[in-house]
Write a protein that holds these residues in place. Structure first.
Motif, PDB file in Angstrom:
ATOM      1  N   PRO C 223      65.678  61.063  52.972  1.00  0.00           N
ATOM      2  CA  PRO C 223      66.279  60.153  51.981  1.00  0.00           C
ATOM      3  C   PRO C 223      67.605  60.655  51.405  1.00  0.00           C
ATOM      4  CG  PRO C 223      64.319  61.223  51.087  1.00  0.00           C
ATOM      5  CD  PRO C 223      64.366  61.569  52.528  1.00  0.00           C
ATOM      6  N   GLN C 224      67.879  61.971  51.528  1.00  0.00           N
ATOM      7  CA  GLN C 224      69.159  62.447  50.974  1.00  0.00           C
ATOM      8  C   GLN C 224      70.353  61.853  51.722  1.00  0.00           C
ATOM      9  OE1 GLN C 224      66.995  64.238  52.591  1.00  0.00           O
ATOM     10  NE2 GLN C 224      68.065  65.174  54.313  1.00  0.00           N
ATOM     11  N   SER C 225      70.114  61.298  52.933  1.00  0.00           N
ATOM     12  CA  SER C 225      71.225  60.691  53.672  1.00  0.00           C
ATOM     13  C   SER C 225      71.601  59.324  53.109  1.00  0.00           C
ATOM     14  CB  SER C 225      70.862  60.559  55.148  1.00  0.00           C
ATOM     15  OG  SER C 225      69.758  59.697  55.291  1.00  0.00           O
ATOM     16  N   VAL C 226      70.828  58.811  52.139  1.00  0.00           N
ATOM     17  CA  VAL C 226      71.151  57.535  51.513  1.00  0.00           C
ATOM     18  C   VAL C 226      71.656  57.759  50.087  1.00  0.00           C
ATOM     19  CG1 VAL C 226      70.260  55.202  51.120  1.00  0.00           C
ATOM     20  CG2 VAL C 226      69.185  56.649  52.814  1.00  0.00           C
ATOM     21  N   HIS C 227      71.404  58.945  49.555  1.00  0.00           N
ATOM     22  CA  HIS C 227      71.649  59.199  48.128  1.00  0.00           C
ATOM     23  C   HIS C 227      73.133  59.200  47.785  1.00  0.00           C
ATOM     24  CE1 HIS C 227      71.171  61.387  44.238  1.00  0.00           C
ATOM     25  NE2 HIS C 227      70.106  60.613  44.208  1.00  0.00           N
ATOM     26  N   TRP C 228      73.459  58.890  46.529  1.00  0.00           N
ATOM     27  CA  TRP C 228      74.871  58.798  46.153  1.00  0.00           C
ATOM     28  C   TRP C 228      75.566  60.152  46.233  1.00  0.00           C
ATOM     29  CZ3 TRP C 228      77.672  61.212  42.337  1.00  0.00           C
ATOM     30  CH2 TRP C 228      76.953  61.881  41.348  1.00  0.00           C
ATOM     31  N   THR C 229      74.787  61.252  46.169  1.00  0.00           N
ATOM     32  CA  THR C 229      75.466  62.543  46.270  1.00  0.00           C
ATOM     33  C   THR C 229      76.103  62.712  47.651  1.00  0.00           C
ATOM     34  OG1 THR C 229      73.293  63.456  46.732  1.00  0.00           O
ATOM     35  CG2 THR C 229      74.169  63.855  44.559  1.00  0.00           C
ATOM     36  N   LEU C 230      75.513  62.079  48.684  1.00  0.00           N
ATOM     37  CA  LEU C 230      76.173  62.126  49.986  1.00  0.00           C
ATOM     38  C   LEU C 230      77.457  61.299  49.947  1.00  0.00           C
ATOM     39  CD1 LEU C 230      76.281  63.036  52.927  1.00  0.00           C
ATOM     40  CD2 LEU C 230      74.978  61.003  53.550  1.00  0.00           C
ATOM     41  N   SER C 231      77.427  60.172  49.222  1.00  0.00           N
ATOM     42  CA  SER C 231      78.660  59.392  49.057  1.00  0.00           C
ATOM     43  C   SER C 231      79.740  60.246  48.420  1.00  0.00           C
ATOM     44  CB  SER C 231      78.400  58.165  48.178  1.00  0.00           C
ATOM     45  OG  SER C 231      77.344  57.401  48.669  1.00  0.00           O
ATOM     46  N   ALA C 232      79.360  60.991  47.375  1.00  0.00           N
ATOM     47  CA  ALA C 232      80.330  61.850  46.697  1.00  0.00           C
ATOM     48  C   ALA C 232      80.808  62.948  47.641  1.00  0.00           C
ATOM     49  CB  ALA C 232      79.715  62.445  45.438  1.00  0.00           C
ATOM     50  N   THR C 233      79.871  63.502  48.429  1.00  0.00           N
ATOM     51  CA  THR C 233      80.248  64.520  49.408  1.00  0.00           C
ATOM     52  C   THR C 233      81.253  63.955  50.404  1.00  0.00           C
ATOM     53  OG1 THR C 233      78.088  65.540  49.189  1.00  0.00           O
ATOM     54  CG2 THR C 233      79.349  66.104  51.143  1.00  0.00           C
ATOM     55  N   MET C 234      81.018  62.713  50.834  1.00  0.00           N
ATOM     56  CA  MET C 234      81.952  62.086  51.782  1.00  0.00           C
ATOM     57  C   MET C 234      83.337  61.985  51.163  1.00  0.00           C
ATOM     58  SD  MET C 234      79.902  59.003  53.594  1.00  0.00           S
ATOM     59  CE  MET C 234      78.502  59.257  54.653  1.00  0.00           C
ATOM     60  N   ILE C 235      83.387  61.671  49.875  1.00  0.00           N
ATOM     61  CA  ILE C 235      84.697  61.584  49.224  1.00  0.00           C
ATOM     62  C   ILE C 235      85.354  62.962  49.180  1.00  0.00           C
ATOM     63  CG2 ILE C 235      85.816  61.182  46.994  1.00  0.00           C
ATOM     64  CD1 ILE C 235      84.122  58.737  46.686  1.00  0.00           C
ATOM     65  N   ILE C 236      84.538  63.996  48.910  1.00  0.00           N
ATOM     66  CA  ILE C 236      85.092  65.360  48.911  1.00  0.00           C
ATOM     67  C   ILE C 236      85.669  65.686  50.290  1.00  0.00           C
ATOM     68  CG2 ILE C 236      84.496  67.804  48.750  1.00  0.00           C
ATOM     69  CD1 ILE C 236      82.496  67.134  46.633  1.00  0.00           C
ATOM     70  N   MET C 237      84.894  65.381  51.341  1.00  0.00           N
ATOM     71  CA  MET C 237      85.376  65.635  52.707  1.00  0.00           C
ATOM     72  C   MET C 237      86.667  64.885  52.974  1.00  0.00           C
ATOM     73  SD  MET C 237      81.824  65.168  54.761  1.00  0.00           S
ATOM     74  CE  MET C 237      80.548  66.425  54.814  1.00  0.00           C
ATOM     75  N   LEU C 238      86.693  63.641  52.548  1.00  0.00           N
ATOM     76  CA  LEU C 238      87.857  62.797  52.795  1.00  0.00           C
ATOM     77  C   LEU C 238      89.091  63.371  52.117  1.00  0.00           C
ATOM     78  CD1 LEU C 238      89.079  60.226  53.903  1.00  0.00           C
ATOM     79  CD2 LEU C 238      88.265  59.019  51.888  1.00  0.00           C
ATOM     80  N   VAL C 239      88.927  63.817  50.880  1.00  0.00           N
ATOM     81  CA  VAL C 239      90.079  64.324  50.125  1.00  0.00           C
ATOM     82  C   VAL C 239      90.559  65.643  50.714  1.00  0.00           C
ATOM     83  CG1 VAL C 239      90.811  65.227  47.903  1.00  0.00           C
ATOM     84  CG2 VAL C 239      89.482  63.121  48.021  1.00  0.00           C
ATOM     85  N   ILE C 240      89.615  66.519  51.068  1.00  0.00           N
ATOM     86  CA  ILE C 240      90.023  67.792  51.680  1.00  0.00           C
ATOM     87  C   ILE C 240      90.755  67.506  52.991  1.00  0.00           C
ATOM     88  CG2 ILE C 240      89.191  69.905  52.775  1.00  0.00           C
ATOM     89  CD1 ILE C 240      86.987  70.029  50.717  1.00  0.00           C
ATOM     90  N   GLY C 241      90.242  66.574  53.776  1.00  0.00           N
ATOM     91  CA  GLY C 241      90.861  66.263  55.062  1.00  0.00           C
ATOM     92  C   GLY C 241      92.178  65.529  54.912  1.00  0.00           C
ATOM     93  N   GLY C 242      92.252  64.627  53.966  1.00  0.00           N
ATOM     94  CA  GLY C 242      93.483  63.871  53.772  1.00  0.00           C
ATOM     95  C   GLY C 242      93.226  62.377  53.706  1.00  0.00           C
ATOM     96  N   VAL C 243      93.343  61.814  52.505  1.00  0.00           N
ATOM     97  CA  VAL C 243      93.105  60.378  52.322  1.00  0.00           C
ATOM     98  C   VAL C 243      94.203  59.591  53.030  1.00  0.00           C
ATOM     99  CG1 VAL C 243      92.947  58.523  50.619  1.00  0.00           C
ATOM    100  CG2 VAL C 243      91.997  60.770  50.108  1.00  0.00           C
ATOM    101  N   GLY C 244      93.787  58.588  53.783  1.00  0.00           N
ATOM    102  CA  GLY C 244      94.764  57.702  54.414  1.00  0.00           C
ATOM    103  C   GLY C 244      95.296  58.192  55.742  1.00  0.00           C
ATOM    104  N   SER C 245      94.715  59.254  56.306  1.00  0.00           N
ATOM    105  CA  SER C 245      95.220  59.760  57.581  1.00  0.00           C
ATOM    106  C   SER C 245      94.277  59.449  58.738  1.00  0.00           C
ATOM    107  CB  SER C 245      95.414  61.273  57.505  1.00  0.00           C
ATOM    108  OG  SER C 245      94.161  61.908  57.429  1.00  0.00           O
TER     109      SER C 245
END
Lengths: 289, 250, 308
Positions: C223-245
């Protein structure tokens, strides 16, 4: 009857806690247009301070001012760097910065205070229960209701009825004009952030007696406070009070009536509320074009 | 000449403030109508009501002889009613060409395509080239919008609207903040665009309005004081009193 | 080209554990990239993206349990589920923005999580689902690490291509316009709700495809793959990688998962690392690693041009 009263009081105590936490968020949002997702960290820090203060044997009531001062100090430091540079940035950048900081603080607190659940040893006058129509109700929650709404009232007076509050509101409405009056608006803004951080700490200290303190609580509280602020319409005082009551009662009574799917019901209710009133319960008046 | 737009008896309040009271006038095919009035007279509110961004409390609009009060802003645009805004509303992160193409594609009916429609997309691109070429902007179109000067941005802002090939073009202070020469050039682009397009022009510069408009409507405190040719407006006593007073005496 | 070469080199050289790890990076990276369409191009910061990804993962896992692991069928199930949840979420959020959108996506995502968590008969509740049948494609059974990794690589490449074509198409341009100047967009006759809804569908379908493969990497879904903390983690990954690239999403998920996997072996403080890297990225590299690398490359090119 007694059961109903106890549930209403339960909801009220939860609402009081939500109100106090959400006010800290909504003050910086409405007055400074700054979203501070590290507010949950202030809350949890306040909770830990209360837990350790109660255990230390010092006069118990001092825990609350101490929590206020400690988190206010943390807020003052953070205000200097890095918050100040982000006041003029987009909401997205503010959200990212403060959420990142909250991740760091969460792990620092887990490091310092451990990963287990810490429940405070409540001071003697706040222990035990009172009987309302033969139903037991924790004294501490009555205390929470009283102090919570009292502090919210003080904050309202401070912002709405004092000269200082007028300066803050004027600084937001027309910064240039206030500066020509010889007032340093930057200091006004940092004072608001420090006040908000302190509020977060006090809420945490008060909430410790009800929710205890543990890693992850910062996020849970932050989310509920954020929901409260947003449902209330982003930072009007009246809206935040109203929505703290709505969210508190929704979460409490959905647990009473639908124990299995409590959160689904409560979340759906809030989502529907947001759909029906897309600008929140009490929306600030804005012209779009 | 038939009327493209008829505004009849439109009123709008914001709380206790009467922004517009019983406003009635029309815009004829191919003409340029100036809309003048002091700050707060209700000019922009009127634009917002005409384009559907606001709903009037009373009164109605007819466009091409048809009532349009129930139409959304988007539907009004698709019928050729196009507006600009007081401040420049371009897409700063995109290039000049992409800015104008955003409108040209929408006009060609391919604004939300993903794949296909190569011919119509090509036609839209060609139209963008033509607009940039005709505008006298010495730009290739590949520049990022935020690198352009303010005057150039206002011209591109106008080109975006023209790419929609408007039947009725509503310009909200397009010349504000521009030097005389730039303002002239901008109005020239409007006039040379298409003789059948009707234009409603809000401007603060009296010289520009009296020089560029066939007729002028004067708005004061939410009411139409007078609507007619520049000569009529110049001679109107109420306009002299309310708006041109200082100018007329000097 | 570089990506294809890298993928094939890894497939030849890496061992079982590393291949599964890389497959996970590629799959999560694909989901993060679909989030980039919303955040980076639409300015729509969603805290409910894990709900699209996780719901699709559960749908794929349940479908495999009952009907076997035919690859195309599983992918179809995941894409359909991801798009369906995205459609629901999209219908709700199209008219909101900023904090309202953040909270609404969070609430909706958590509703999905609650359902997954409490519907024990189907989802296994807190325990999740184990013992899934392996994926199969025609006569081949894709249970070992190498084919799974290649599959994840193909998925990532296909999704990247799809996202690029979306962004370059009129629809993608309109999405950027709706972020930059929403009022002007409606004045040009664009329907912003429609743009957002279509984008949600595309992002949901891509996240759904990634979600469909996710359970089969470790033959487990929780169930942790549905939880909002994974959503937040995805945002962290996105920002570290580069938003919009777009491609930065893979970089971000690689950095995050590498820290989680390797640093956590040495210290309990890996979240502190992640948090600090995240904050430093926001402070120093607003366009993330992808933006930083691009700047570095152009500086080197300029230096070389000067020397020549």
């Amino acid at each position: 009857m007694g059961y109903a009263i106890v549930q209403v009081l339960n909801a009220l105590s939860f609402s009081a806690l939500l109100l106090l936490t959400a006010l800290g968020l909504s003050v910086v949002l409405s007055l400074m247009n700054f979203i501070n997702l590290a507010h949950g960290s202030f809350y949890l820090l306040g909770s830990y301070i209360a837990v350790f203060w109660f255990a230390s044997g010092a006069p118990w009531w001092l825990a609350f001012p101490v929590a206020f001062l400690a988190t206010a100090l943390a807020g003052a430091l953070l205000e200097r760097f890095p918050f100040r540079g982000f006041y003029a940035r987009t909401h997205l950048m503010q959200v990212l910065l403060t959420y990142g900081l909250s991740v760091v603080f969460a792990d620092l607190m887990r490091w310092g205070f451990g990963a287990q659940i810490l429940s405070p040893e409540l001071p003697e006058p706040l222990q035990g229960v009172v009987f309302l129509l033969d139903m037991p109700f924790p004294v501490y929650r009555l205390f929470l209701i009283g102090v919570g709404f009292f502090l919210a009232g003080i904050l309202w007076v401070l912002l709405d009825r004092t000269l200082w509050g007028a300066v803050v509101r004027a600084s937001v409405a027309d910064r240039g004009m206030v500066e020509t009056l010889g007032i340093d608006t930057r200091r006004v803004l940092s004072a608001v952030l420090v006040l908000s951080a302190g509020l977060g700490g006090v809420s945490g200290a008060l909430g410790a007696g009800m929710l205890a303190a543990y890693p992850g609580l910062d996020e849970e509280v932050l989310i509920l406070a954020l929901v409260t602020v947003v449902v209330g319409g982003l930072g009007t005082f009246r809206g935040t009070v109203l929505s703290a009551l709505v969210v508190g009662f929704a979460l409490t009574f959905s647990k009473v009536w639908f124990p299995e799917f409590a959160n689904v019901v409560a979340f759906s209710a809030m989502a529907v509320l947001l759909l029906l009133r897309p600008a929140g319960l009490v929306a600030p008046r804005l012209r779009q074009v | 000449m038939s009327a493209v737009l008829e505004v009849s008896g439109v009123s709008k309040r914001f709380g206790a403030f009467r922004a517009l009271t019983d406003v009635t006038f029309d815009v004829r095919e191919g003409e340029t109508l100036g809309l003048i009035g002091p700050n707060g007279a209700g000019k922009t509110t009127l634009f917002n009501i005409i384009t559907g961004f606001l709903r009037p409390d009373a009164g109605g609009l007819h466009y091409g002889g048809e009532a349009i009060d129930h139409l959304s802003p988007e539907r009004r645009v698709s019928r050729g009613m196009v507006r600009t805004f007081q401040k420049s509303m371009v897409f700063p992160e995109l290039t000049v060409r992409e800015n104008i193409a955003m409108a040209a594609r929408q006009r060609a009916g391919v604004g939300l395509r993903w794949g296909g429609a190569q011919r119509r997309l090509g036609a839209a691109e060609a139209r963008v080239h033509q607009l940039i070429g005709d505008s006298g902007l010495r730009r290739s179109g590949g520049e990022r919008m935020s690198d352009l000067s303010y005057g150039e941005q206002r011209i591109v802002d106008l080109l975006i609207s023209l790419a929609l090939e408007p039947r009725l073009l509503l310009l909200d202070e397009p010349t504000a903040g521009l030097a005389q020469e730039e303002a002239e050039r901008l109005l020239q682009i409007v006039r040379h665009h298409d003789a059948r397009t009707s234009v409603v022009l809000i401007a603060h510069d009296i010289d520009i309005v009296f020089g560029a408009c066939d007729r002028i409507a004067v708005l004061n405190l939410g009411q139409v004081l007078c609507c007619g040719t520049p000569e009529v407006v110049r001679a109107d006593a109420s306009v002299r009193a309310a708006y041109l007073g200082a100018l007329a005496d000097s | 080209m570089v990506a294809v070469a890298g993928l094939s080199a890894a497939a030849l050289l890496a061992g079982e554990f590393h291949l599964r790890f890389l497959a996970e990076i590629l799959i999560i990276g694909t989901a993060v990239m679909s989030l980039d369409l919303l955040v980076g191009f639409g300015g729509l910061v969603s805290l409910g993206h894990a709900a699209l990804f996780g719901a699709a993962a559960y749908a794929a896992a349940v479908a495999a349990q009952h009907l076997g692991g035919n690859l195309l069928f599983i992918l179809g199930t995941g894409i359909a589920m991801g798009a369906a949840v995205a459609a629901l979420m999209g219908a709700v959020i199209v008219r909101t923005s900023s904090l309202f959108l953040l909270i609404l996506t969070l609430l909706l995502g958590q509703i999905v999580w609650e359902i997954v968590f409490h519907w024990r008969d189907v989802t296994g509740g807190a325990d999740g689902l184990r013992g899934l049948p392996p994926l199969s494609f025609g006569p081949w059974v894709l249970s070992s690490a190498r084919p799974l990794f290649l599959l994840a690589g193909l998925l990532a490449l296909a999704a990247l291509w799809l996202a690029h074509s979306f962004v370059d198409a009129p629809l993608g341009r309109a999405l950027i316009g709706s972020r930059e100047q929403p009022i002007r967009m409606s004045a040009l006759g664009y329907s912003i709700p429609r743009i957002r809804f279509l984008t949600m569908l595309v992002a949901g379908a891509i996240a759904g495809a990634a979600g469909a493969l996710y359970p089969f990497v470790n033959l487990y879904i929780g169930p942790q793959s549905v939880h909002w903390t994974l959503s937040a983690t995805m945002i962290i990954m996105l920002v570290i990688g580069g938003v919009g690239s777009l491609w930065g999403a893979f970089l971000g998920s690689a950095v995050y998962l590498a820290i989680q996997t390797y640093i956590s072996a040495y210290t309990d403080r890996w979240q502190l690392f992640v948090g600090l890297i995240f904050v430093l990225t926001v402070l120093l590299l607003p366009n993330g690693l992808a933006g930083g690398l691009r700047r570095l490359a152009s500086r080197m090119r300029r230096r070389r041009a000067q020397q020549a």
